[in-house]
Design an enzyme around this catalytic site. Structure first.
Site, PDB file in Angstrom:
ATOM      1  CB  THR A 109      54.466  25.883  78.678  1.00 20.27           C
ATOM      2  OG1 THR A 109      53.737  26.010  79.901  1.00 20.27           O
ATOM      3  CG2 THR A 109      53.571  25.280  77.610  1.00 20.27           C
ATOM      4  CG  HIS A 149      48.570  27.595  59.509  1.00 26.68           C
ATOM      5  ND1 HIS A 149      49.563  27.291  58.608  1.00 26.68           N
ATOM      6  CD2 HIS A 149      47.567  26.712  59.277  1.00 26.68           C
ATOM      7  CE1 HIS A 149      49.174  26.272  57.842  1.00 26.68           C
ATOM      8  NE2 HIS A 149      47.970  25.904  58.241  1.00 26.68           N
TER       9      HIS A 149
END
Length: 411
Positions: free
Chosen positions: A332, A384
């Protein structure tokens, strides 16, 4: 006989669609395959072509209404034809004004179980694969929900509303509605696209453990290559953008770090053999992420053409279902509006997303001297749960290395 116009099924898991806009009005002459109306679904916004040539004689579903796939939404016929009896049989969904749950302070959950079929069969009839995946990730029993979809089907909006209510964590209890103040305000309903974006963003934040790492990258070498080759690319009908260089650098780094191109499915890691690169495109009504399929097989010219193609078709609302499905990694570009960097939200079910900050000349230290260089901040948002910080930083280090030492033979 008159030709019924039906709501198309834009993908196996899509059960309903919303008519955003009728491009034609009753009485208009239309040609076969001419855009007739615009829809939005969980997956894609698209203009739907006319199934035949003739006159649009009837519109049965108004703008903003959501109906089940294969519902008749209108009729086309040739001049002088009599309307068929089937034209008015519209198996529509409950109206938007009907609440998905009982109107108590906290949504009331009831059990709605068919008497026929196994529990697994009943669950599949009542929900899509996407809804069942969300339910698994949040330990929700879909069979305990009353859906607002056709035949009691539990939609994505139903389960997100349920999760947002907090009932899954706190149980039944009273809650207070926010107090309206007396300030001068103007209320406007969310557009269908804005609703879909909101749902997807909230789902992503709830699903992934978001962490971000930011790298300052010197693009002076890329700028020199671009200036030397951009005229040649224009003669070939393509614009050589910084995004193409960044995409190529990312693709090469993904080959070295396949975990960043993977996804999570329950307790399993799904490694993707192809790199299908999502390119976020800003529209007036929101944001959409078309996908460049098999981006790893394209050279720089091919990437330039493919990125420009999906962006143009996104803005023209000419994307098909396959154009927004199957992405493995997303880029993006908040920097196109001048942002130094952003903290992008992961595009589910992917596990990483790259944000590109504004590309500009800045004073930096090069070989112990201050020099003016073309610089940009690149931000990696990663999940994560699957990617450790060391892996993310090494991936970004490789992206930076690929850009700062871009191979001229690839241009």
């Amino acid at each position: 006989m008159p030709t019924p116009i039906v709501m198309p099924q834009m993908g196996e898991s899509i059960a309903e669609g919303t008519i955003v806009r009728w491009i034609k009005k009753v009485g208009d002459q239309v040609d076969r395959d001419e855009p007739l109306f615009e829809i939005t679904t969980d997956k894609v916004d698209a203009e739907i072509p006319s199934p035949s040539a003739g006159i649009l004689t009837e519109i049965l579903v108004k703008e903003g209404d959501t109906v089940a796939v294969h519902s008749v939404v209108g009729t086309i016929q040739l001049a002088g034809e009599e309307p068929g009896p089937e034209a008015r049989q519209v198996p529509s969904l409950p109206s938007a004004s009907a609440p998905a749950f009982q109107t108590t302070a906290t949504p009331h959950v009831t059990i709605a179980v068919s008497k026929e079929g196994t529990p697994d069969d009943r669950l599949r009839q009542k929900s899509s694969p996407l809804v069942r995946r969300i339910a698994r990730e949040h330990n929700v029993d879909v069979a305990q929900l009353t859906g607002s979809g056709l035949g009691g089907r539990v939609t994505k909006q139903d389960i997100l509303t349920y999760l947002g209510s907090g009932i899954a964590n706190r149980g039944n209890g009273d809650s207070q509605s926010p107090r309206d103040d007396h300030a001068r305000v103007e209320r406007q309903p969310l557009s269908a696209m804005r609703k879909k974006i909101a749902e997807h963003m909230v789902l992503s934040r709830r699903t992934s453990a978001h962490v971000h790492t930011v790298f300052h990258v010197n693009l002076s070498h890329v700028e020199r290559l671009r200036n030397a080759k951009k005229d040649e690319y224009e003669r070939l009908g393509s614009k050589l953008s910084y995004m193409a260089f960044i995409a190529r650098a990312v693709i090469d780094a993904l080959k070295q770090h396949p975990i960043v191109n993977a996804s999570l499915d329950g307790d399993s890691v799904v490694f993707k053999k192809d790199v299908n690169l999502g390119i976020a495109v800003a529209l007036e009504s929101g944001l959409i992420v078309p996908v460049v399929k098999n981006a790893d097989e394209k050279n720089l010219l091919g990437l330039s053409r493919a990125i420009a193609d999906v962006a143009e078709r996104a803005r023209a609302k000419q994307l098909k279902l396959e154009d927004v499905h199957g992405g493995t990694f997303t880029i993006t570009n908040p920097g196109q509006s001048g942002a130094q960097f952003g903290m992008p939200i992961i595009n589910q079910p992917q596990v990483a997303i790259l944000g590109v900050g504004t590309i500009e000349k800045r004073p930096v230290v090069v070989h112990a001297e201050v020099a003016i260089q073309t610089m940009a901040y690149l931000t990696l948002g990663y999940d994560h749960r699957l990617i450790d910080g060391a892996v993310a930083d090494q991936f970004m280090s490789d992206v930076r290395q690929n850009l700062e030492h871009f191979d001229p033979n690839q241009v």
